[in-house]
Design a protein around this motif. Structure first.
Motif: not given
Length: 158
Positions: A1-6
């Motif tokens: 989920x990190x790319x979406x969070x960023x």
């Protein structure tokens, strides 16, 4: 989920009360499905609320018998009268898509995600429900899972 969070520039707060948080046996894909669904729903709720910055909280605590996971967001919230309904198959609070919608505007849900999440959690002898959020958040999903006994933790896990 990190790319979406960023990409969405969300603030994420994570806290857990100890190491060695072991549940009874769970397949990784089951827990991933639960967390991804909650994240997706939170993203939509944050967008609908126009919350800038969007904020997510994942708080894990334990006692002798269970693990408590609180997944919170500062989206548009869930009213008291809808808290039980959100787990019903085909029930959705999401808005319909407009023509040529952007990713953030793809808010139409099918009403299956939380039903599946509840089925997964129930199958693990756990529970999930909507409860009062912590200060600074508008929605909280609370998950309770049985904690593993010492015999259920592999010796070579570390």
């Amino acid at each position: 989920m990190q790319p979406s969070i960023e990409r969405k520039q969300f603030i994420v707060e994570i806290d857990y009360d100890s190491y060695g948080i072991w549940t009874k046996p769970i397949h990784e894909s089951e827990m991933s499905s639960v967390l991804i669904n909650l994240f997706t729903n939170s993203s939509k709720a944050i967008y609908r609320a126009g919350a800038h910055p969007g904020k997510l909280g994942v708080f894990v605590s334990t006692n002798d018998d269970e693990i408590l996971i609180r997944f919170e967001d500062n989206g548009d919230g869930i009213s008291l009268d809808k808290r039980e309904k959100v787990f019903n198959a085909l029930y959705t609070t999401a808005l319909p898509n407009a023509a040529y919608s952007q990713e953030e505007e793809s808010l139409r849900g099918m009403g299956l995600g939380l039903s599946i999440v509840k089925d997964i959690i129930d199958g693990l002898d756990g529970s999930i429900y909507v409860t009062e959020p912590s200060e600074g958040y508008n929605t909280c999903f609370e998950i309770k899972l049985p904690r593993a006994s010492a015999e259920e933790i592999p010796d070579d896990i570390y």
